[in-house]
Design an enzyme around this catalytic site. Structure first.
Site, mmCIF file in Angstrom:
data_model
loop_
_atom_site.group_PDB
_atom_site.id
_atom_site.type_symbol
_atom_site.label_atom_id
_atom_site.label_comp_id
_atom_site.label_asym_id
_atom_site.label_seq_id
_atom_site.Cartn_x
_atom_site.Cartn_y
_atom_site.Cartn_z
ATOM 1 C CD GLU A 209 2.780 -6.293 6.922
ATOM 2 O OE1 GLU A 209 2.900 -6.761 5.773
ATOM 3 O OE2 GLU A 209 1.794 -5.628 7.288
ATOM 4 C CD GLU B 212 -0.438 -1.217 3.210
ATOM 5 O OE1 GLU B 212 -0.056 -2.213 2.540
ATOM 6 O OE2 GLU B 212 -0.831 -1.286 4.374
HETATM 7 C C1 RAM Z 1 -0.841 -2.612 7.740
HETATM 8 C C2 RAM Z 1 0.247 -1.688 7.385
HETATM 9 C C3 RAM Z 1 0.935 -1.024 8.527
HETATM 10 C C4 RAM Z 1 0.221 -1.117 9.817
HETATM 11 C C5 RAM Z 1 -1.248 -1.212 9.655
HETATM 12 C C6 RAM Z 1 -1.989 -1.318 10.947
HETATM 13 O O1 RAM Z 1 -1.659 -2.804 6.618
HETATM 14 O O2 RAM Z 1 1.176 -2.383 6.600
HETATM 15 O O3 RAM Z 1 2.234 -1.495 8.696
HETATM 16 O O4 RAM Z 1 0.549 0.020 10.560
HETATM 17 O O5 RAM Z 1 -1.635 -2.222 8.810
#
Ligand code: RAM
Length: 860
Positions: free
Chosen positions: A743, A452
């Site tokens: 992530e 995103e």
């Molecule tokens: C995810 C994003 C981000 C996070 C939010 C809550 O989609 O990648 O890292 O802060 O959610």
């Protein structure tokens, strides 16, 4: 004097700040400033000011006007004597008032606008004549992305301009010195205009047309301050044979690109006239940040051929940017480039893990990141898609094997921090965190560069102290905070991300996801960390209304609502619940192994109340600095802390929820009474050991995990976690080949399958532990005016070093451990003081040796 700067920039062109601040550094050596004198070309002279201040001294001279250029010098007296005058530096103002513009907004004719991702860029051009040659400036901005050419030569080297801001209220204008590009007689100004963030796809929802349905351009070229070329109806436009979208990619047929279209000789009779547009001038502003540039090039490290007609190029590390192709093949050759971070089992690029998936969608959305080019067959032809960006390590070429160069693209910040030590895996971890930041600093701090690419508040909040060590992020983060301010709702809600596209903000279908604790707290924490790193008080003042409105909202929500579970369990509210924030949507600890799903409506009161306490406490300290009344915020922090204790700490001192994250926060945010800290830390150790010494925190608590353990006397546990190499752990990422932080802890699982983004800096905040504990360098006073050197050897590390280019100059710490002696070399910059082993070190070079107990963690 060296390193003269204005605001956080090197001789800025086109600023709007009416009271720009000056900074300088003293030459290396033992000096401390005792007085300064600033003199500017417009008649401001401070005279001798007895002060040791050399960072961000505000201009107080005559009012600055549009396009005014000012030169300045500073003279410094140090305790070692008169250092004399500096060499001359300058800054120049931009167009400050709407009526400085004689140019009008224009847009290309678009009878039909194709779907997002399939829209052509447009070419716009005009002719003009100049007779005399004085300093020439191009003031330019766009709805969309512009790239300008004067007489066929590209103007400047900034990419993705005018940059990403909250376009509803802030649009940046760039100012370029084009004196050398003009020639007497006929000149041509040409612009390529693409969708960019303004009109192209943004965010995980791939929403388009967020700020308008048409691209538009505004440009004014002046010579000696007099406009000689302005946008207006006389401009000619044509669709470009370039389809470009930041997310989808860029595709072009070079055979259809008109040659010399931006030169005076081109015949544009077949083009159409531009359409005048009525867009705002009152939102035009400057950028406090350096621009995005192509900052580095990478040669491929490997090339494979997993299928006929296909080659997969490995750049060796994940980056943000694009590739430049050479050797495009005979005329008509088409090559399709698919970018990704991971390969499937057959060695092809896969982007399946990057496709946004939502319960309300029948299928995941496309990952995008596909470019294509058709060659003209001309020798030396190149292709470089500058109107899109990709987060990638691999690029798959289908159709033709062209030569690939990786181009790293991000905000061109100054590197300020370095670390290395005797443990190569820790060095690799540091490198991965560094590159994750570089991969997510494309004009705004993004969560990830591929999926995103949004300016998520929570991610930046947890990473900003680390980033501020590694790079000068002062201007970059200030720019972003201006959007955080612009995005704030009237009720104090801070948006999830900034800039916040309307599709994700107030009034959108996902509006209710905004305002989460730990995310919105970026409005307090980011300015605070900038103040600590750079001594910038103005950012505290500028963000004061935002942070106080955010806190007022949190306090109000605590006072007025109750979580349904709590209301069911305890029909009559306990008195402390007035200060317990347990309503509203919260991401919570987010991605905590085994943690609760924020969409389940679970009670996140422990997280939210902890942040209310922490942010209120910081706001009280900020109030003290700004000379405001701090008492209300101190009281709010106390009330939130008491509420947290009443609710989440038992009479036996045990915490609920009994998670690593909750214990970490209790210690990091000082939520538990002093007498309970060691018991809470001991319980945290038990929780860590119970998982076989694995990290159990998610987004928010991870940066604090190792520091709180070390501070509570469990340095050995901190090192065990740091060096853990079975999942979940940081070194699992390194061992599985990560070149950026993932992530999720299982970003690439044991069977080699990728999950979600492989380039999210949040978990990389752990490298602050390397800076502050392993190397042992941490700030005590703002801008490192006073800093602490306290190496905490452990984990078998035998030497470590850190360097930081602070606002006062280069700090360096290097230690080696041998025979129970810790030998430390420390460089203390002019004007600063270091604390080491109970002593104060003055500016200069120091070599110290202290006994050390073999790495068991007692203080040296
Ligand atoms: C995810 C994003 C981000 C996070 C939010 C809550 O989609 O990648 O890292 O802060 O959610």
């Amino acid at each position: 004097m060296i390193g003269l700067r204005v605001e956080h920039l090197d001789h800025p062109l086109g600023i709007h700040t009416r009271a720009p601040r000056f900074s300088w550094r003293l030459p290396a050596g033992g000096a401390r400033q005792v007085a300064y004198r600033i003199r500017t070309s417009n008649g401001w002279d401070t005279g001798r000011v007895d002060s040791d201040r050399s960072v961000l001294v505000p201009y107080e001279g005559p009012p600055l006007g549009s396009a005014q250029r000012v030169t300045w010098r500073v003279r410094v007296w140090a305790d070692t004597g008169d250092l004399g005058w500096s060499s001359e530096d300058w800054f120049e103002m931009g167009l400050l008032r709407a009526d400085d513009w004689t140019a009008r907004w224009i847009q290309p004719r678009e009878d039909e606008v194709p779907p997002p991702g399939e829209r052509p860029a447009h070419l716009l051009r005009t002719l003009f004549t100049v007779d005399g040659g004085g300093p020439a400036r191009l003031y330019i901005t766009a709805h969309g992305l512009y790239e300008a050419f004067l007489n066929g030569v590209r103007v400047g080297d900034a990419e993705l301009t005018p940059g990403y801001t909250q376009y509803a209220s802030r649009l940046q204008v760039q100012t370029y010195d084009v004196t050398d590009l003009l020639r007497p007689g006929a000149n041509a100004l040409g612009v390529v205009l693409a969708d960019g963030w303004f009109r192209g796809q943004t965010g995980a929802l791939r929403s388009a047309d967020q700020w308008g349905h048409h691209v538009a351009l505004l440009a004014q070229l002046t010579v000696d301050g007099v406009p000689v070329s302005i946008t207006g109806a006389h401009w000619r436009t044509a669709p470009a044979p370039i389809v470009a979208d930041l997310i989808a990619g860029e595709q072009t047929d070079l055979r259809s690109m008109p040659t010399r279209w931006a030169s005076p000789v081109f015949d544009d009779a077949a083009w159409t006239g531009a359409i005048g547009a009525d867009h705002r001038f009152d939102i035009l502003t400057d950028s406090p940040a350096p621009p995005v540039r192509r900052v580095e090039e990478l040669a491929p490290v490997a090339v494979t051929r997993p299928a006929p007609g296909r080659q997969v190029v490995d750049l060796g590390r994940a980056i943000n940017g694009w590739v430049r192709l050479r050797g495009l093949g005979p005329a008509g050759t088409r090559v399709v480039l698919t970018h990704g971070e991971h390969l499937d089992a057959d060695g092809n690029v896969t982007t399946d893990h990057l496709r946004p998936a939502f319960p309300f969608l029948p299928a995941p959305l496309p990952a995008g990141m596909v470019d294509a080019v058709v060659s003209t067959g001309r020798p030396h032809e190149t292709f470089e898609p500058r109107r899109t960006t990709h987060g990638f390590r691999y690029v798959q070429l289908d159709g033709h094997a062209a030569d690939v160069t990786g181009v790293v693209v991000h905000t061109d910040m100054r590197r300020t921090g370095w670390f290395s030590c005797s443990d190569e895996r820790l060095n690799a971890l540091h490198e991965a965190a560094l590159w994750s930041f570089r991969g997510n600093a494309c004009d705004i701090p993004t969560d990830c560069p591929q999926r995103e690419r949004a300016g998520w508040t929570g991610d930046w909040q947890v990473f900003v102290p680390t980033a501020a060590f590694l790079y000068d992020v002062a201007g970059f983060a200030t720019k972003w905070l201006r959007d955080v301010a612009a995005d704030q709702w009237d009720d104090g809600t801070v948006a999830n991300m900034s800039p916040c596209p309307p599709a994700e903000g107030r009034g959108s279908t996902v509006a209710g996801l905004n305002g989460s604790a730990g995310w919105g707290d970026a409005a307090v924490i980011v300015p605070w960390e900038l103040y600590r790193a750079y001594g910038d008080e103005r950012i505290l003042a500028d963000m004061w209304p935002v942070m106080t409105a955010w806190l007022a909202r949190a306090a109000r929500m605590a006072r007025t609502g109750r979580h349904p579970d709590r209301a069911a369990a305890r029909p009559t509210p306990a008195p402390h619940e007035k200060h317990l924030w347990d309503t509203g949507f919260h991401w919570g600890e987010w991605l905590e192994p085994g943690g609760s799903n924020p969409f389940s409506g679970a009670d996140m009161g422990d997280v939210a109340t902890a942040y209310l306490c922490y942010s209120a406490g910081l706001t009280a300290r900020i109030a003290d600095i700004l000379g405001s009344d701090a008492s209300g915020y101190r009281e709010l922090a106390r009330q939130a802390r008491d509420a947290w204790r009443c609710e989440f700490m038992g009479t036996d001192g045990r915490l609920a929820p009994d998670t690593q994250a909750n214990h970490v926060r209790a210690l990091a945010f000082d939520l538990v009474p002093a007498g309970s800290r060691s018991a809470v830390a001991a319980r945290l150790v038990d929780l860590v050991r119970a998982t076989g010494t694995h990290v159990g925190t998610g987004f928010l608590a991870t940066p604090y995990l190792l520091p709180v353990l070390a501070d509570a006397g469990h340095l050995d546990v901190a090192y065990d976690l740091l060096r853990q190499d079975t999942e979940p752990s940081w070194l699992t990422m390194i061992d599985r080949g990560a070149t950026t932080m993932w992530e999720r802890w299982d970003g690439v699982d044991a069977s080699g399958v990728a999950h979600e983004s492989l380039n999210h800096y949040a978990k990389g905040a752990v490298v602050s532990f390397l800076h502050r504990y392993v190397a042992g360098l941490s700030p005590v006073e703002p801008a490192y005016r006073r800093f602490r050197v306290r190496p905490r050897p452990g984990g078998g590390v035998t030497w470590a070093s850190a360097e930081h280019e602070s606002p006062y100059g280069r700090i360096s710490v290097r230690w080696t451990l041998a025979d129970d002696v810790l030998a430390v070399d420390i460089t203390v910059p002019p004007g600063t003081t270091a604390e080491f082993a109970g002593r104060e070190l003055a500016p200069g070079e120091h070599r110290c040796a202290v006994p050390h107990n073999g790495g068991k963690g007692r203080r040296p």
